[in-house]
Design an enzyme around this catalytic site. Sequence first.
Site, short mmCIF file in Angstrom:
data_model
loop_
_atom_site.label_atom_id
_atom_site.label_comp_id
_atom_site.label_asym_id
_atom_site.label_seq_id
_atom_site.Cartn_x
_atom_site.Cartn_y
_atom_site.Cartn_z
N ALA A 1 4.58 1.47 -3.84
CA ALA A 1 5.69 1.94 -4.66
C ALA A 1 6.90 1.02 -4.51
O ALA A 1 7.63 0.77 -5.48
CB ALA A 1 6.06 3.37 -4.25
N LEU B 1 0.83 -1.20 0.00
CA LEU B 1 0.00 0.00 0.00
C LEU B 1 0.87 1.25 0.00
O LEU B 1 1.82 1.35 0.79
CB LEU B 1 -0.90 0.02 1.25
N SER B 2 0.55 2.22 -0.85
CA SER B 2 1.15 3.56 -0.83
C SER B 2 2.66 3.47 -1.00
O SER B 2 3.14 3.01 -2.04
CB SER B 2 0.74 4.27 0.46
N ALA B 3 3.44 3.89 0.01
CA ALA B 3 4.89 3.72 -0.10
C ALA B 3 5.25 2.25 -0.24
O ALA B 3 6.21 1.90 -0.94
CB ALA B 3 5.58 4.32 1.12
#
Length: 364
Positions: free
Chosen positions: A150, A145-147
């Site tokens: 990424a 999720l999110s970072a």
Amino acid sequence: MRRLNDTIRRLRANLPSAGSVGSAPRSTRLQPFAMARPNPGALSAKAFVPTGGSGVPLVVVLHGCTQTADGYDVGAGWSAVAERNGFAVLLPEQSVGNNPNRCFNWFQPGDTRRDSGEALSIRNMVAEMVERRAIDPARVFVTGLSAGGAMASVMLAAYPEVFAGGAIIAGLPFGTADTIPQAFDRMRGHGLPDAAQLGRLVAQASGHAGPWPTVAVWHGSADATVSQSNAEAILDQWRALHGVAAAPDRRDIVDGAVRRQWADAGGRVCLEDYRITGMGHGTPLTSTGTGACGSPMPYMLDVGISSTWHIASSWGLVDPSSGDLAIADEPVARDREPSSPPMPHAIDVQATIEQALRSAGLMR
């Protein structure tokens, strides 16, 4: 050029909200995972491995900013689904020493290159799991999720031979930022490379010549933290590698979400995209219906669709016909109630920028 007051407004929107800090919930299934291999990224990890059997699949799960391995597991329900269906999970965990807000450093070149930093630490964790825990090396997957999403992009690009598939939730494409200003702009959807350059970034990351991992993208249409233009960029990044057209082969509605799928020359679904109308920044889950599991909490959003169950199903880890799991995770254990972060009473431009950049994981 965007005005300074607009930049400050956007930065302040990334400050931690009440309930996002404090003692995180703990999963009763996860156990500490001790590494013997080099750990250049100084990460820790927890894992769940089912009892008995050999050659089980493995899912690597990467939490978001301000989260912990335990907290994300309780929220998303990965170990609960793994226990019921006989696969293993590994949850690498960021430290406040590496990043004050526990964000994986997806934008730091030293942590995102093959055989370097945090990326190598995660790769070495997977290698140890395969060797020590009877994991099937052909069925290793990654999600985040999110970072963490990424960073899942990083792992798929840097080690495509390791992962059969990946699922990126509210994340960003690989290789698009290597400075703090670039990272913040990419989160807002500014300055993303075109499709050809995005594909080259992955192709040049490892020298890989074999089959590419499948990729799924999950994103909310109302995400104000990571622009959904990043979801389109991730799809662009992988289309050319898989040799598929811009138009999807299939578009349908799944549990209220719009799903698009692309199939390769052999008919395998190699790319898919779930877009959840009205959802903000977080992991989609559901407390009822198909694949119900996990627990709502900050950035873990009950929106009527279980990303965990659908992702595991797409990887062949659960029986798609057994969707009504109704898994209730263990009670949330806390050392103390979460505390709200201190908020500034007046706008100090430099302090506001630095605090927001740290909150977004863009500054150490």
